[in-house]
Design an enzyme around this catalytic site. Structure first.
Site, PDB file in Angstrom:
ATOM      1  N   GLU A  92      27.532  45.533  31.812  1.00  0.00           N
ATOM      2  CA  GLU A  92      26.952  44.957  30.604  1.00  0.00           C
ATOM      3  C   GLU A  92      25.496  44.596  30.827  1.00  0.00           C
ATOM      4  O   GLU A  92      24.916  43.842  30.070  1.00  0.00           O
ATOM      5  CB  GLU A  92      27.775  43.797  30.048  1.00  0.00           C
ATOM      6  N   CYS A 124      33.464  42.841  30.742  1.00  0.00           N
ATOM      7  CA  CYS A 124      33.729  42.787  32.184  1.00  0.00           C
ATOM      8  C   CYS A 124      34.681  43.865  32.678  1.00  0.00           C
ATOM      9  O   CYS A 124      34.973  43.919  33.876  1.00  0.00           O
ATOM     10  CB  CYS A 124      34.269  41.416  32.575  1.00  0.00           C
ATOM     11  N   HIS A 247      40.772  39.940  37.660  1.00  0.00           N
ATOM     12  CA  HIS A 247      39.390  39.652  37.263  1.00  0.00           C
ATOM     13  C   HIS A 247      39.098  38.177  37.526  1.00  0.00           C
ATOM     14  O   HIS A 247      39.952  37.322  37.300  1.00  0.00           O
ATOM     15  CB  HIS A 247      39.160  39.987  35.786  1.00  0.00           C
TER      16      HIS A 247
END
Lengths: 359, 132
Positions: A92, A124, A247
């Site tokens: 990003e 993400c 994550h």
């Protein structure tokens, strides 16, 4: 079609078995301690969600960091860059709004011109999107080798909670035929929904949190749904996995996700890097995996689950082969980069992140 | 703006791609198609390893246009292990001081922005202390 039918057909399994041929991590050398952010914005009274975060140098961005991770992946894979048929970078923080990161990375590693080069975007989980697509390219026999990268130099508004964690780093993976792989990727499962937890509008410098959507409706729902579906569809239980990587936007969320799913702390420790490097966004799950692969042994089984705002999760079921041992040593390890560490103060951070107006 | 020049030099700048002389095997950087050692034609591409050592250096405090936001920074003559000496910035020194004889390795970094924030980003080789 019933929901149950959709679920049963949701596993993404390549037609020919695929795996990771080579991998490589990158973390820049500068670290901003959470205590420094607290010193400036809370008078030093607030806690920090991580000990410190990695910060890119003045001359680093997603392109330069991707090039280094890709070179490490090529060193482990031992293939000629001309054999790559895809160079895909998920991030990003692509340096250009228009002009691909992928072509510059492909040119620098010597993979041009007979190669697909593109930039992926999904907050993400942009990196694991590229990884899934690379599985497809190799798994369908359209190509023998494809490079997928998740890399970020994350943005956080000065003074915002994100400033403690928004970090820089990531990892590169070369997918190829399973018989050449250091780890076979048996299958993937992707779980997405339109969830307004976090977004950045075009031409805005910093992202926004969508009120209280970050935790339960976004991160935990998507991570646990993808992970449970993967366990269910492969008939596996948490104890079947040597390692799990989730994550990691901070230290707490992945530990709670692991606990909700029935994973033990010792299964996630090796891949939990956010306490010492922060949240590397599109790089986070993939660099967690690279840290695990650095120490993995033949036969180990790894569950990886990414998360991207907006929102979705990709889960991967990975089995390490006996080719891992010789390839681990062929490039710097994730911990080599983490150990290379220069702490900086908030003033230096503001300067090297370009937050000072000079004109 | 100098877009054609940056485009023309991208291979050598991104990846330290030079040439090897087919007559005397000298490694050549930057590529110039004629061997500086034997005078023969030399057009065969050669990928340098990127490893070398600092031959000499200086620290820039008053930088030329385009580099002023990076001061102070070190510029070195780096003797590559294949022979040629190249001029390049040192990076990732952290708290380390540059020194003659320091083992270094090539990394591809952002050199500067062309013209202004609307111009293209220029990438190229720099050298850092060997990671491991």
């Amino acid at each position: 079609m019933t929901e149950e039918h959709v679920h049963k057909n949701g596993l993404l399994k390549p037609n020919r078995p695929v795996g990771i041929i080579g991998y490589g991590a990158y973390v820049p050398r500068y670290r901003l301690p959470g205590a420094e952010v607290a010193r400036i914005w809370t008078g030093g009274t607030g806690g920090s969600p991580v000990k410190e975060k990695s910060v890119p140098g003045l001359d680093e961005d997603v392109i330069t960091m991707s090039i280094e991770a890709a070179r490490n992946a090529l060193a482990r894979a031992g293939i000629d860059p001309f054999e790559l048929r895809a160079v895909w970078v998920g991030s990003e923080s692509h340096p250009y709004a228009v002009k691909p990161t992928g072509t510059i990375v492909a040119e620098a590693i010597g993979a041009t011109p007979a190669v697909s080069a593109a930039d992926w975007e999904f907050a993400c989980k942009a990196g694991t999107e590229a990884f899934t697509a690379a599985m497809g390219l190799v798994g369908s026999k359209m190509a023998n080798y494809a490079l997928a990268i998740g890399m970020d130099t994350a943005q956080g508004r000065p003074g915002d909670a994100l400033e403690y964690t928004a970090a820089a780093g990531g990892a590169a993976y070369i997918l190829g035929p399973a018989e050449e792989a250091l780890a076979v990727v048996d299958s993937a499962y992707s779980y997405v929904s339109d969830t307004p937890d976090f977004f950045r509008r075009a031409e805005q410098k910093y992202p926004e949190h969508g009120q209280r959507f970050t935790g339960e409706p976004a991160y935990f729902t998507h991570i646990t749904s993808a992970a449970r579906a993967m366990l269910d569809l492969t008939g596996a239980a948490p104890e079947d996995f040597t390692f799990a990587v989730f994550h990691q936007p901070n230290a707490k969320f992945p530990q709670r996700a692991a606990s909700l799913l029935g994973f033990k702390p010792e299964q996630i420790t090796a891949g939990l890097l956010s306490p010492v490097i922060g949240n590397t966004y599109a790089g986070a799950a993939l660099i967690g995996l690279s840290a695990v692969l650095d120490i993995a042994k033949p036969g180990d089984r790894i569950l990886v689950v990414s998360f991207g705002s907006g929102a979705g999760s990709d889960a991967f079921d990975i089995r390490v082969t006996d080719k891992i041992t010789e390839r681990q040593k062929k490039a710097p390890t994730t911990q080599d980069y983490i150990a290379r560490r220069t702490p900086i103060d908030y003033g230096t951070y503001v300067r090297i992140r370009g937050n000072l107006a000079l004109k | 703006m100098e877009i054609p020049r940056h485009w023309r030099l991208k291979k050598q700048r991104y990846g330290l791609v030079g040439e090897v002389c087919p007559h005397c095997d000298a490694k050549i950087f930057p590529p110039r198609d004629v061997c500086p050692h034997c005078g023969g034609e030399a057009k065969t591409a050669f990928n340098f390893s990127g490893r070398g050592e600092v031959y000499s250096y200086t620290v820039m405090h008053d930088a030329p246009a385009g580099f002023d936001q990076n001061t102070p920074y070190a510029v070195a003559l780096v003797k590559l292990e294949e022979g040629p000496v190249v001029t390049a910035q040192l990076t990732d020194l952290g708290e380390e001081q540059p020194r003659i004889g320091m083992p270094v390795e090539m990394v591809t970094r952002k050199i500067r922005e062309d013209a202004n924030e609307r111009g293209m980003l220029i990438y190229g080789y720099k050298f850092r202390p060997v990671l491991r």
